[in-house]
Each structure stands twice: as structure tokens, then as C-alpha cells.
Design a protein around this motif. Structure first.
Motif, PDB file in Angstrom:
ATOM      1  N   PRO A 104       0.789  -1.083  -0.050  1.00 52.37           N
ATOM      2  CA  PRO A 104      -0.013  -0.156  -0.132  1.00 52.37           C
ATOM      3  C   PRO A 104       0.949   1.312   0.162  1.00 52.37           C
ATOM      4  CG  PRO A 104       0.241  -0.927   2.320  1.00 52.37           C
ATOM      5  CD  PRO A 104       0.937  -1.707   1.461  1.00 52.37           C
ATOM      6  N   LEU A 105       0.310   2.223  -0.122  1.00 51.04           N
ATOM      7  CA  LEU A 105       1.071   3.557  -0.231  1.00 51.04           C
ATOM      8  C   LEU A 105       1.804   3.806   0.997  1.00 51.04           C
ATOM      9  CD1 LEU A 105       1.591   6.374  -1.530  1.00 51.04           C
ATOM     10  CD2 LEU A 105      -0.352   7.243  -0.278  1.00 51.04           C
ATOM     11  N   ALA A 106       1.237   3.544   2.140  1.00 49.86           N
ATOM     12  CA  ALA A 106       2.015   3.737   3.404  1.00 49.86           C
ATOM     13  C   ALA A 106       1.225   3.031   4.472  1.00 49.86           C
ATOM     14  CB  ALA A 106       2.136   5.197   3.646  1.00 49.86           C
ATOM     15  N   ARG A 107       1.911   3.055   5.659  1.00 51.83           N
ATOM     16  CA  ARG A 107       1.165   2.101   6.818  1.00 51.83           C
ATOM     17  C   ARG A 107      -0.366   2.816   7.129  1.00 51.83           C
ATOM     18  NH1 ARG A 107       5.244   2.406  11.672  1.00 51.83           N
ATOM     19  NH2 ARG A 107       5.659   4.589  10.843  1.00 51.83           N
ATOM     20  N   ASN A 108      -0.593   4.280   6.786  1.00 53.86           N
ATOM     21  CA  ASN A 108      -1.657   4.810   7.166  1.00 53.86           C
ATOM     22  C   ASN A 108      -1.702   5.921   6.265  1.00 53.86           C
ATOM     23  OD1 ASN A 108      -0.455   7.102   8.531  1.00 53.86           O
ATOM     24  ND2 ASN A 108       0.128   5.356  10.049  1.00 53.86           N
ATOM     25  N   GLY A 109      -2.986   6.613   6.453  1.00 54.85           N
ATOM     26  CA  GLY A 109      -3.334   7.903   5.459  1.00 54.85           C
ATOM     27  C   GLY A 109      -2.180   8.964   5.906  1.00 54.85           C
ATOM     28  N   ALA A 110      -2.079   9.169   7.487  1.00 54.60           N
ATOM     29  CA  ALA A 110      -1.231  10.301   7.615  1.00 54.60           C
ATOM     30  C   ALA A 110       0.396  10.215   6.882  1.00 54.60           C
ATOM     31  CB  ALA A 110      -0.993  10.529   8.972  1.00 54.60           C
ATOM     32  N   ALA A 344      -3.934   6.725  -4.567  1.00 61.15           N
ATOM     33  CA  ALA A 344      -3.394   5.740  -3.455  1.00 61.15           C
ATOM     34  C   ALA A 344      -3.768   6.326  -2.425  1.00 61.15           C
ATOM     35  CB  ALA A 344      -2.001   5.473  -3.758  1.00 61.15           C
ATOM     36  N   LEU A 345      -3.758   7.512  -2.031  1.00 59.64           N
ATOM     37  CA  LEU A 345      -4.111   8.196  -0.830  1.00 59.64           C
ATOM     38  C   LEU A 345      -5.430   8.074  -0.449  1.00 59.64           C
ATOM     39  CD1 LEU A 345      -3.439   9.715   1.545  1.00 59.64           C
ATOM     40  CD2 LEU A 345      -3.844  11.777   0.300  1.00 59.64           C
ATOM     41  N   THR A 346      -6.401   7.939  -1.584  1.00 60.79           N
ATOM     42  CA  THR A 346      -7.922   7.823  -1.108  1.00 60.79           C
ATOM     43  C   THR A 346      -7.890   6.345  -0.397  1.00 60.79           C
ATOM     44  OG1 THR A 346      -8.550   6.863  -3.232  1.00 60.79           O
ATOM     45  CG2 THR A 346      -8.619   9.572  -2.641  1.00 60.79           C
TER      46      THR A 346
END
Length: 366
Positions: A104-110, A344-346
């Protein structure tokens, strides 16, 4: 660097990560004209040396920090555990490099938002490897939906389910601080991506999710040689999750992601959609025990069933992702803002909302 420079000269790429995904990246880049993989980075010295030799890569480093110091790089491809996505991507973007990251883009949205902000600040491309939307069956179904073949879609169900598929059970995958989550974050993000892509990128209104950890903590659902007592990390993520997702326009999406459950042994990805003028079912299985794998379309002509199995083009997978990434770079700086990681953030924000909903056992609005 001018737009013309990127359009005309050879792009120099560095790849960070030596696992399965990391090995797909240099293979895909090396297959393209006008692209050179000039650096690799990874901690496994023997694998690093072997890959450097296979793809004739002149520079090999133990750390990603050393790779980013290499002069002349244009882009970096990130294929490492999820907790490293944000720090590597932000550092690379701040150096003026384009970035392709594994999902995924990162571990979380932040963390994902920090990556997107860095891409916008640097004016560089940030793309994420959602390779399943490049599969032939997904592309064909997108063509059918966009062409009005199903009318207006109003309900969809997407899943990726495994019988015994916890990746390296007991590794970083099962530690939320390193991975960001279990199958919902690992493989669920793929089906979430291609589901929203197929439905035309509707806004997510709310989610109601549940998550379970029933088999992994017992040492089940992974490699048959796994012993729970011998694992490096405790099993601290879910092994199965489901979500009821409300989309704009009254559309509903039901999502399931499971590393381990007592079901058919075939690793199954599916997508079902019902529309006002037709429906479709996409099933991709890793074994032949599921006999109806393929893309089935259900519709009427003059009141009579006109169902058919669609012919689908060849899969694109990582090669297509890399081709799209390179094309985005070569398209010129005036277009780079369209490739800033926002899509990807969405996905990351929806996954965050699902985990919050599962923890608090309530519907969460976005």
C-alpha cells in the motif's frame, strides 16, 4: 532538468528492495527501451550481488540512503516493507526524484498524505503499484462498464480470499507497526483499488467493517512448517476482514480480504457487479478447482438472456505499471501533477476508516 531532457534521454532508475516484488521492478524497467537500472539497494548481500549480475546493474548498496546519494538518478522504485515506504519516498522526492512505490502507499493515511505533499512540493511523479487493475480481465470489464454495457452499476462485491496464505507468518507482515495491518492492508487494498477504479472512482461516504484474528494466532493459515512459538513477532494483525462501503450516488461496495479461512484451497480474487442493464462476475483463481474462472457478463437482448464469457486481453501486471510510470515521467512536467499519489491516498484513507470501524464496532464516515 527540463521536460525535453526527460522525454529524450535515457532514464536512470534505482530500485530499493530485493524480495519478490523488488525483483519484478528491475526486470520490468530493464525490458524498456531508454531506461537503465543503475543502482540496487538491499541488506541481503548474496541476493544483491546476484540481481546486480543478472540485470547488469553497476551500483549495489546495502542501504537506501546510500542509493539516494548516487548522482544522476532520475527515479527510485520502492519495494520494501511498508513502514519504509514513506521515509524513502519523501527523501527521494525531496532530492527531486520520481518515485514508484509498492502498495500500500504507506502504513496509514497520515504517512500517505506526507508522501503526496512531498510529491506536490517537489513537482515530481509519485505512483503506486496497483498491478491488478492492469490485468486483462479487469481492463476488459472497465471497457464494458464505461461503454454502458451494464447500465448504471449500483452494487458490487470484491474479495481476495486464501485458504493458507499468511505471507511469511510470524514476520514483519504480522506486526502492525511494520506492516500497517493484515490482509485488509496487504491484499484488500488491491481489490479496493480495482473496485473503485471499475466503478468510476466514486467518493466513499462511509464504511462499516469487521476484522478477525482466529487462525493466525494459533499458528494456522501460513506455511505448514510454521511454529507459533518460534515466530519473530507475535501475530498482531487480522487474518480476515470485511467491510460494507457506502459510495456516492447510493452505490454499495462489499469488500472481503482474507489470508486464512476454511474455504476452497484456491487463492481466489473476484468482483461482482450489478447494474441497471446487466451484471458481471470476474473470477481469477490459482487452481483449476474453480471451474467458472473468467469474466462472465449477464444481460438481456429483447427480453431474452444474452449472457456471455468475455474474451480478455493479456495481463499487464508489473510490466504495465512500470510502463505507465515511465510514460508519466516522459509526458512532461505540465502533467506530473496528475500523478501525485492522490488515488493511492484515497485507498489508504478508506483502509484507515475500516480499521477504525472494526476497532470501535461502528460506522465511520469519511
Amino acid at each position: 532538468m527540463t521536460t525535453d531532457d526527460f522525454a529524450e534521454r535515457t532514464l536512470k532508475v534505482g530500485v530499493v528492495g530485493l524480495g519478490w516484488a523488488g525483483q519484478q521492478h528491475p526486470a520490468a524497467f530493464s525490458a524498456l527501451d531508454g531506461v537503465d537500472v543503475v543502482a540496487l539497494a538491499g541488506m541481503e548481500a548474496d541476493v544483491l550481488a546476484e540481481l546486480a549480475d543478472t540485470f547488469q546493474v553497476p551500483h549495489a548498496f546495502a542501504t537506501w540512503q546510500e542509493l539516494l546519494e548516487l548522482e544522476g538518478l532520475d527515479a527510485v522504485s520502492i519495494a520494501v516493507p511498508t513502514f519504509l515506504h514513506a521515509p524513502i519516498a519523501v527523501a527521494a522526492l525531496e532530492r527531486g526524484l520520481h518515485v514508484l512505490s509498492e502498495k500500500p502507499l504507506a502504513r496509514n493515511g497520515a504517512e500517505g498524505a506526507a508522501m503526496v505533499a512531498a510529491a506536490r512540493q517537489a513537482g515530481r511523479v509519485l505512483d503506486v503499484v496497483f498491478n491488478h487493475r492492469r490485468r486483462g480481465d479487469v481492463r476488459k470489464l472497465k471497457e464494458i462498464i464505461d461503454g454502458g454495457g451494464l447500465g448504471r452499476p449500483y452494487y458490487a462485491k470484491a474479495s481476495w480470499l486464501r485458504r493458507r496464505g499468511i505471507p511469511t507468518l510470524g514476520s514483519w507482515f504480522t506486526n502492525p507497526e511494520l506492516s500497517g495491518g493484515g490482509p485488509l492492508a496487504d491484499i484488500g487494498v488491491h481489490v479496493l483499488d480495482y473496485a473503485l477504479h471499475l466503478l468510476g472512482e466514486p467518493k466513499v461516504i462511509s464504511v462499516s467493517a469487521s476484522a478477525y484474528a482466529e487462525l493466525g494466532p494459533q499458528g494456522r493459515g501460513g506455511d505448514v512448517n510454521y511454529l507459533a512459538a518460534a515466530s519473530e513477532h507475535k501475530f498482531e494483525v487480522e487474518d480476515f476482514a470485511s467491510a460494507f462501503i457506502r459510495l456516492e450516488g447510493g452505490v454499495t461496495l462489499v469488500l472481503e480480504a482474507g489470508w486464512a479461512s476454511y474455504r476452497d484451497p484456491a487463492d481466489l480474487m473476484d468482483f461482482r457487479v450489478y447494474g441497471t442493464d446487466g451484471g458481471a462476475e470476474l473470477r481469477a483463481a490459482q487452481s483449476q478447482s474453480i471451474s467458472d474462472a473468467g469474466l462472465h457478463v449477464f444481460t438481456d437482448v429483447d427480453g431474452m438472456n444474452a449472457d456471455y464469457v468475455a474474451e480478455v486481453p493479456e495481463d499487464g501486471n508489473h510490466r504495465a505499471v512500470v510502463e505507465d510510470f515511465v510514460a508519466a515521467i516522459r509526458s512532461g512536467s505540465e502533467n506530473w501533477g496528475r500523478h501525485d499519489g492522490s488515488v493511492a491516498l484515497t485507498r489508504a484513507l478508506v483502509i484507515d476508516a475500516c480499521y477504525l470501524s472494526a476497532r470501535e464496532q461502528r460506522e465511520v464516515e469519511l
